[in-house]
Write a protein that holds these residues in place. Sequence first.
Motif, PDB file in Angstrom:
ATOM      1  N   ASP A 302     -40.075 -93.766  13.531  1.00 42.61           N
ATOM      2  CA  ASP A 302     -38.685 -93.767  13.978  1.00 42.61           C
ATOM      3  C   ASP A 302     -37.800 -94.499  12.963  1.00 42.61           C
ATOM      4  O   ASP A 302     -38.134 -95.618  12.540  1.00 42.61           O
ATOM      5  CB  ASP A 302     -38.593 -94.468  15.339  1.00 42.61           C
ATOM      6  CG  ASP A 302     -37.168 -94.523  15.853  1.00 42.61           C
ATOM      7  OD1 ASP A 302     -36.691 -93.509  16.376  1.00 42.61           O
ATOM      8  OD2 ASP A 302     -36.523 -95.587  15.690  1.00 42.61           O
ATOM      9  N   PRO A 303     -36.678 -93.902  12.530  1.00 38.51           N
ATOM     10  CA  PRO A 303     -35.820 -94.543  11.532  1.00 38.51           C
ATOM     11  C   PRO A 303     -35.314 -95.921  11.954  1.00 38.51           C
ATOM     12  O   PRO A 303     -35.195 -96.826  11.125  1.00 38.51           O
ATOM     13  CB  PRO A 303     -34.665 -93.547  11.375  1.00 38.51           C
ATOM     14  CG  PRO A 303     -35.267 -92.223  11.720  1.00 38.51           C
ATOM     15  CD  PRO A 303     -36.228 -92.522  12.839  1.00 38.51           C
ATOM     16  N   GLY A 304     -35.004 -96.089  13.250  1.00 38.63           N
ATOM     17  CA  GLY A 304     -34.556 -97.393  13.720  1.00 38.63           C
ATOM     18  C   GLY A 304     -35.640 -98.446  13.589  1.00 38.63           C
ATOM     19  O   GLY A 304     -35.384 -99.591  13.178  1.00 38.63           O
ATOM     20  N   ARG A 305     -36.851 -98.073  13.921  1.00 35.54           N
ATOM     21  CA  ARG A 305     -37.993 -98.989  13.779  1.00 35.54           C
ATOM     22  C   ARG A 305     -38.196 -99.335  12.314  1.00 35.54           C
ATOM     23  O   ARG A 305     -38.470-100.500  11.966  1.00 35.54           O
ATOM     24  CB  ARG A 305     -39.254 -98.333  14.344  1.00 35.54           C
ATOM     25  CG  ARG A 305     -40.517 -99.170  14.220  1.00 35.54           C
ATOM     26  CD  ARG A 305     -41.738 -98.392  14.719  1.00 35.54           C
ATOM     27  NE  ARG A 305     -42.958 -99.169  14.596  1.00 35.54           N
ATOM     28  CZ  ARG A 305     -43.688 -99.251  13.498  1.00 35.54           C
ATOM     29  NH1 ARG A 305     -43.296 -98.601  12.403  1.00 35.54           N
ATOM     30  NH2 ARG A 305     -44.797 -99.973  13.465  1.00 35.54           N
ATOM     31  N   PHE A 306     -38.074 -98.338  11.437  1.00 34.37           N
ATOM     32  CA  PHE A 306     -38.243 -98.563  10.000  1.00 34.37           C
ATOM     33  C   PHE A 306     -37.207 -99.554   9.475  1.00 34.37           C
ATOM     34  O   PHE A 306     -37.550-100.521   8.775  1.00 34.37           O
ATOM     35  CB  PHE A 306     -38.119 -97.233   9.246  1.00 34.37           C
ATOM     36  CG  PHE A 306     -38.025 -97.395   7.756  1.00 34.37           C
ATOM     37  CD1 PHE A 306     -39.159 -97.564   6.995  1.00 34.37           C
ATOM     38  CD2 PHE A 306     -36.790 -97.396   7.116  1.00 34.37           C
ATOM     39  CE1 PHE A 306     -39.080 -97.734   5.614  1.00 34.37           C
ATOM     40  CE2 PHE A 306     -36.696 -97.563   5.745  1.00 34.37           C
ATOM     41  CZ  PHE A 306     -37.849 -97.734   4.983  1.00 34.37           C
ATOM     42  N   LEU A 307     -35.932 -99.329   9.803  1.00 37.03           N
ATOM     43  CA  LEU A 307     -34.871-100.202   9.302  1.00 37.03           C
ATOM     44  C   LEU A 307     -35.026-101.628   9.834  1.00 37.03           C
ATOM     45  O   LEU A 307     -34.794-102.599   9.108  1.00 37.03           O
ATOM     46  CB  LEU A 307     -33.512 -99.626   9.673  1.00 37.03           C
ATOM     47  CG  LEU A 307     -33.099 -98.399   8.841  1.00 37.03           C
ATOM     48  CD1 LEU A 307     -31.990 -97.613   9.537  1.00 37.03           C
ATOM     49  CD2 LEU A 307     -32.652 -98.826   7.450  1.00 37.03           C
ATOM     50  N   ALA A 308     -35.415-101.752  11.097  1.00 36.11           N
ATOM     51  CA  ALA A 308     -35.645-103.085  11.670  1.00 36.11           C
ATOM     52  C   ALA A 308     -36.753-103.803  10.903  1.00 36.11           C
ATOM     53  O   ALA A 308     -36.638-105.000  10.592  1.00 36.11           O
ATOM     54  CB  ALA A 308     -36.007-102.963  13.144  1.00 36.11           C
ATOM     55  N   ALA A 309     -37.828-103.083  10.575  1.00 36.77           N
ATOM     56  CA  ALA A 309     -38.940-103.685   9.848  1.00 36.77           C
ATOM     57  C   ALA A 309     -38.515-104.138   8.460  1.00 36.77           C
ATOM     58  O   ALA A 309     -38.921-105.202   7.983  1.00 36.77           O
ATOM     59  CB  ALA A 309     -40.097-102.682   9.752  1.00 36.77           C
TER      60      ALA A 309
END
Length: 336
Positions: A302-309
């Motif tokens: 998920d792009p949101g999960r990626f950016l948060a990481a």
Amino acid sequence: MATEKTAKAKAWALFDRIVEIAAPDGEHTNPWVIAADGKRRYQPDYGTLCLLLGVPLSLKANTQSGVPALALDVWLSYELRRAGFGPDQTWPRPEHPRILPASVANLLKALPREDATAVKKLLKKEGAITGVTSASAKILGKNYLKQVDVIITDWSTGPELLISTKRMDSSFGKNAPNRVEESYGDAKNLRLRHPQAALGFVFGLSANALVEEPGTAEWLFDLLIKLGQEDDAYHATGLVLMEYSGASVIDDGEEPEQGVPEEPGVEPQDDVVPAADGDLEKSIAKLPKVKIRLDATPDELDPGRFLAAMVDRVLKATPVTMHKGARKRRAEPASF
């Protein structure tokens, strides 16, 4: 080559205007939200992403032009600014020159207005000054130089964030193995020299793959997930699954050659934005529609999960006295 430069210059004009509209006067929305389950999450601006992805479709720019992949780079850099990193910290910058060392940006702020104006005029001229400005960033890994698509770095810290992007719009079974193999090698090359940097990989994939080659899509998703779980590869991987309302990007199977650094001097540049002709808003309004298929995207990608990481990794690896804007935004999420 002249045609490709023209396509990229036109794309930059549209990219810059889309980002400018999304962040008027440089004011970005806070991506951090508190979800219904009470947990803090990163909420990407998918509306802006869809507009950016529509640009190469409108220009009929093929993958060799570099424009399709550039749409992802512009969006990721924009998202990092939403997260609280400065406009000069995240590359590509939201204006020409796209790569500008922090020391040069700080010098411009300290110079008297007249001197600063003269230096800015020089920096904005067509052509990049080797060692000062550039259209792309090349970073030395363990064994070779690698062009990195989105980056946060400074001479005092070294690279803090390195994100590579790849895009595939057709010939999925033919192209997927090569692109994944290249990405795995690049990850090891960068990770071994820069173990503290947040290292990420984002893959842009046409949703046509789900229908035309579902087996290849499933295999690719599995590999991308594993790339983000290896101890010596990427810290996180993301997937942007794109569905077009009209014609797709012309995928000729190859992205632009990255090559090696040129000799010192003035480098050719193709990201100089032409003067606005007053029709940018009309062009943006007519961009082909693009949809992000989050429903078919694995949670691990998920792009949101990626950016948060990526943001979390940068903040954990630096003292609390650094990146205060990003820390403040993450500490003050909005209700969602």
